[in-house]
Design an enzyme around this catalytic site. Structure first.
Site, PDB file in Angstrom:
ATOM      1  N   LYS A 198      64.769  31.473  -3.957  1.00 10.58           N
ATOM      2  CA  LYS A 198      65.049  32.510  -2.954  1.00 10.58           C
ATOM      3  C   LYS A 198      65.878  33.595  -3.627  1.00 10.58           C
ATOM      4  CE  LYS A 198      67.784  34.111  -0.190  1.00 10.58           C
ATOM      5  NZ  LYS A 198      68.199  35.565  -0.167  1.00 10.58           N
ATOM      6  N   GLY A 251      76.435  33.015  -6.423  1.00 12.70           N
ATOM      7  CA  GLY A 251      76.791  34.097  -5.513  1.00 12.70           C
ATOM      8  C   GLY A 251      78.266  34.044  -5.200  1.00 12.70           C
ATOM      9  N   SER A 252      78.621  34.467  -4.001  1.00 14.02           N
ATOM     10  CA  SER A 252      80.030  34.556  -3.639  1.00 14.02           C
ATOM     11  C   SER A 252      80.604  33.173  -3.316  1.00 14.02           C
ATOM     12  CB  SER A 252      80.188  35.465  -2.429  1.00 14.02           C
ATOM     13  OG  SER A 252      79.445  34.943  -1.348  1.00 14.02           O
ATOM     14  N   THR A 253      81.907  33.039  -3.469  1.00 16.72           N
ATOM     15  CA  THR A 253      82.589  31.782  -3.145  1.00 16.72           C
ATOM     16  C   THR A 253      82.446  31.473  -1.660  1.00 16.72           C
ATOM     17  OG1 THR A 253      84.102  32.001  -4.991  1.00 16.72           O
ATOM     18  CG2 THR A 253      84.864  30.661  -3.152  1.00 16.72           C
ATOM     19  N   VAL A 255      79.970  32.271   0.512  1.00 16.91           N
ATOM     20  CA  VAL A 255      78.654  31.711   0.839  1.00 16.91           C
ATOM     21  C   VAL A 255      78.457  30.380   0.113  1.00 16.91           C
ATOM     22  CG1 VAL A 255      76.158  32.068   0.730  1.00 16.91           C
ATOM     23  CG2 VAL A 255      77.654  33.965   1.360  1.00 16.91           C
ATOM     24  N   GLY A 256      78.999  30.269  -1.092  1.00 21.19           N
ATOM     25  CA  GLY A 256      78.890  29.019  -1.845  1.00 21.19           C
ATOM     26  C   GLY A 256      79.441  27.830  -1.051  1.00 21.19           C
ATOM     27  N   GLU A 273      77.702  28.359  -8.728  1.00 24.29           N
ATOM     28  CA  GLU A 273      78.296  29.333  -9.663  1.00 24.29           C
ATOM     29  C   GLU A 273      78.831  30.457  -8.811  1.00 24.29           C
ATOM     30  OE1 GLU A 273      78.696  29.091 -12.744  1.00 24.29           O
ATOM     31  OE2 GLU A 273      77.300  27.516 -13.312  1.00 24.29           O
ATOM     32  N   CYS A 307      80.029  38.190 -12.495  1.00 22.11           N
ATOM     33  CA  CYS A 307      80.984  37.194 -11.990  1.00 22.11           C
ATOM     34  C   CYS A 307      82.134  36.998 -12.969  1.00 22.11           C
ATOM     35  CB  CYS A 307      80.271  35.888 -11.681  1.00 22.11           C
ATOM     36  SG  CYS A 307      79.194  35.345 -12.988  1.00 22.11           S
ATOM     37  N   GLU A 404      88.138  39.449  -5.517  1.00 25.08           N
ATOM     38  CA  GLU A 404      87.027  39.884  -6.370  1.00 25.08           C
ATOM     39  C   GLU A 404      86.436  41.170  -5.780  1.00 25.08           C
ATOM     40  OE1 GLU A 404      83.321  37.581  -6.362  1.00 25.08           O
ATOM     41  OE2 GLU A 404      83.253  37.800  -8.537  1.00 25.08           O
TER      42      GLU A 404
END
Ligand code: NAP
Ligand code: MG
Length: 500
Positions: A198, A251-253, A255-256, A273, A307, A404
């Site tokens: 995706k 991606g972002s923390t 959403v992670g 990651e 990142c 970030e």
């Protein structure tokens, strides 16, 4: 569409853009079940230049079913390691043959300079697929000497084998669309998994083109499926799908964490990651011009949308003014323009959303007392440009220092005490990377173990290598991609004990 911003496109790029874009599911190019589509925007102009299917949970269901069928039956489970190696090598050759097309697609979809896309993104992607091809034939286990109590009159034999984890869901960001795709696709296919990819809504094109090349390379139907769509619909459906064994996310923390929780509901294996706020630490023995050039590359590469971006600069007080002056000069001199223009050094950010987010951060810095030694504003025109920005007069509790930003914005601070610099460098929830600039080996060596980060660079920054494990400490993620470690993410270890 044969030209963008007055620059002629390679005929292959023009041909790709002339095709209606569909998703790859079970070897077929299909529209979304709903028939809905998403716009694809050129961030250098803000204009929509094509559309892709808006896949949702029904499309993810179809793709998971196709990947499951391909994993359990047909040619793929019978493919020998050497066959999986050959397919990946073929895919790498095809990518290489289409390097200019991929570079141009990245440049117009993401905004990044085409020269960088060609010589960094695509070049690294080709090498990475080749590197991972080699692992297909090298997934080995161990034999063990066993000491089973009680059954003393029998012999036992133990060994371990590595088996593909199963169906993999990969969710990737927009900053290195092709590279992040192959970082997941190549090890998964080397290990014998099947998968659903995706891509990010802002940059779906190279994932779709990669799907075409995988078909051309000869992958059986359903081994690689590509579903375009939004994160909170298609992405969330994939992360929480009970029909997959593994989810790989970059991606972002924020959403992670959602992805990790959704995966854990089904005990789906998960690797993450995530974000970073990486320090660049310049000791007092470094030539300020060298340090500034390094710091510029650390933060302005890919418009700072990296990142591992070196977004916190710490310079020994004796060199601070000189380094900041050089850095501000470099920042102000960078040529800004559309990514497709080979002369461009700084392209637009990926989207209006990202541009606004970054400019809001800069404003919050100003409101808290920071000053711009360079940049600090949007670029001209309708594109999503942000000028390379160097913020000084900052302190540790400002949002621009703690959070970030994911744009071309660095915060620069002086330090006096080498014993204190590791504490300051580690004063962040993140732990992805850091760089140390010095030629004093003993001081560098003493600092390395004190830095809480998955990668420490010395006298360089943002050097990504296929053979080196890559990932984060702390809130920067779980797991290591690249290198041998990546194969562990896509395999299960099975222990076999035989009584002879
Ligand atoms: P993101 O929102 O974390 O998106 C990464 C991927 O996850 C995209 O494919 C996204 O789809 C998808 N996604 C979004 N919400 C989801 C959900 N609820 N469930 C499953 N998947 C979901 O990152 P972004 O929007 O691209 O950027 C936001 C921030 O993330 C950046 O400003 C930066 O701080 C950070 N970031 C970090 C990295 C990195 O490599 N560490 C890379 C990119 C971004 P959509 O594209 O549809 O949102
Ligand atoms: Mg997004």
């Amino acid at each position: 569409m044969n030209a963008f911003h007055g620059i002629a496109l390679h005929p292959d790029t023009a041909a790709f853009l002339a095709r209606p874009q569909r998703m790859l599911i079970g070897g077929e190019w299909v529209e979304a079940v709903s028939g809905a589509t998403l716009p694809v925007v050129d961030p250098a102009s803000g204009e929509v230049f094509c559309r892709v299917p808006a896949g949702e949970s029904a499309d993810i269901d179809r793709a998971v079913a196709a990947a499951r069928r391909a994993f359990e039956s047909g040619d793929w489970p019978r493919a020998r390691p050497v066959d999986r190696e050959r397919l990946l090598l073929k895919l790498a050759d095809l990518l290489e043959a289409h390097a200019q097309e991929f570079a141009e697609l990245e440049a117009i979809d993401n905004g990044k300079p085409v020269t960088i896309a060609r010589h960094v993104d695509v070049a690294l992607a080709v090498d990475f697929v080749r590197y991972m091809a080699g692992w297909a034939t090298k997934l080995d286990g161990s034999t063990m000497e066993l000491s089973v109590p009680l059954v003393r009159d029998r012999e036992f034999f133990g060994f371990t084998r590595r088996e593909p984890v199963g169906v993999v869901g990969a969710i990737i960001p927009w900053n290195f669309p092709l590279l992040m795709a192959v970082w997941k696709v190549a090890p998964a296919l080397a290990a014998g998994c099947t998968m659903i990819l995706k891509p990010a809504e802002d940059t779906p094109l190279t994932a779709l083109r990669l799907g075409e090349l995988a078909q051309q390379a000869g992958y059986p139907a359903g081994v690689l499926n590509v579903v375009t769509g939004l994160g909170h619909t298609a992405g969330a459906a994939l992360a929480g799908h009970p029909g997959i064994e593994k989810v790989a996310f970059t991606g972002s923390t924020e959403v992670g964490k959602l992805v990790g929780k959704a995966a854990m509901e089904n005990m789906t294996r998960v690797s993450l990651e995530l974000g970073g706020k990486s320090p660049v630490i310049v000791l007092d023995d470094v030539d300020p011009a060298v340090a500034a050039a390094g710091a510029a590359q650390a933060i302005f590469f890919n418009q700072g949308q990296v990142c591992t971006a070196g977004s916190r600069l710490y310079v020994h007080r004796s060199r601070f003014d000189a380094v900041v002056d050089h850095l501000a000069e470099i920042a102000s001199g960078m040529k800004m323009g559309p990514g497709i223009d080979p002369a461009t050094q700084i392209g637009p950010l990926v989207s209006k959303v990202q541009q606004t987010r970054v400019l809001d951060y800069v404003q919050s810095g100003f409101a808290e007392g920071a000053r711009a030694a360079a940049g600090g504003a949007a670029g001209e025109g309708p594109g999503c440009f942000v000028r390379p920005t160097v913020l000084v007069d900052v302190h540790e509790d400002m949002r621009v220092v703690r959070e970030e930003i994911f744009g071309p914005v660095v915060v620069a601070q002086a330090f006096d005490d080498l014993d204190d610099i590791a504490r300051r460098a580690n004063d962040t929830p993140y732990g992805l990377a850091a760089s140390i600039w010095s030629n004093d080996l003993s001081r560098v060596h003493r600092l390395i173990p004190k830095i809480k980060a998955g990668t420490v660079w010395v006298n360089c920054h943002n050097i990504i290598e296929n053979v080196m494990p890559f990932g984060g400490f702390k809130q920067s993620g779980i797991g290591r991609e690249a290198g041998r470690a990546a194969l562990e993410l896509y395999t299960e270890s099975k222990s076999v004990i035989m009584m002879l």
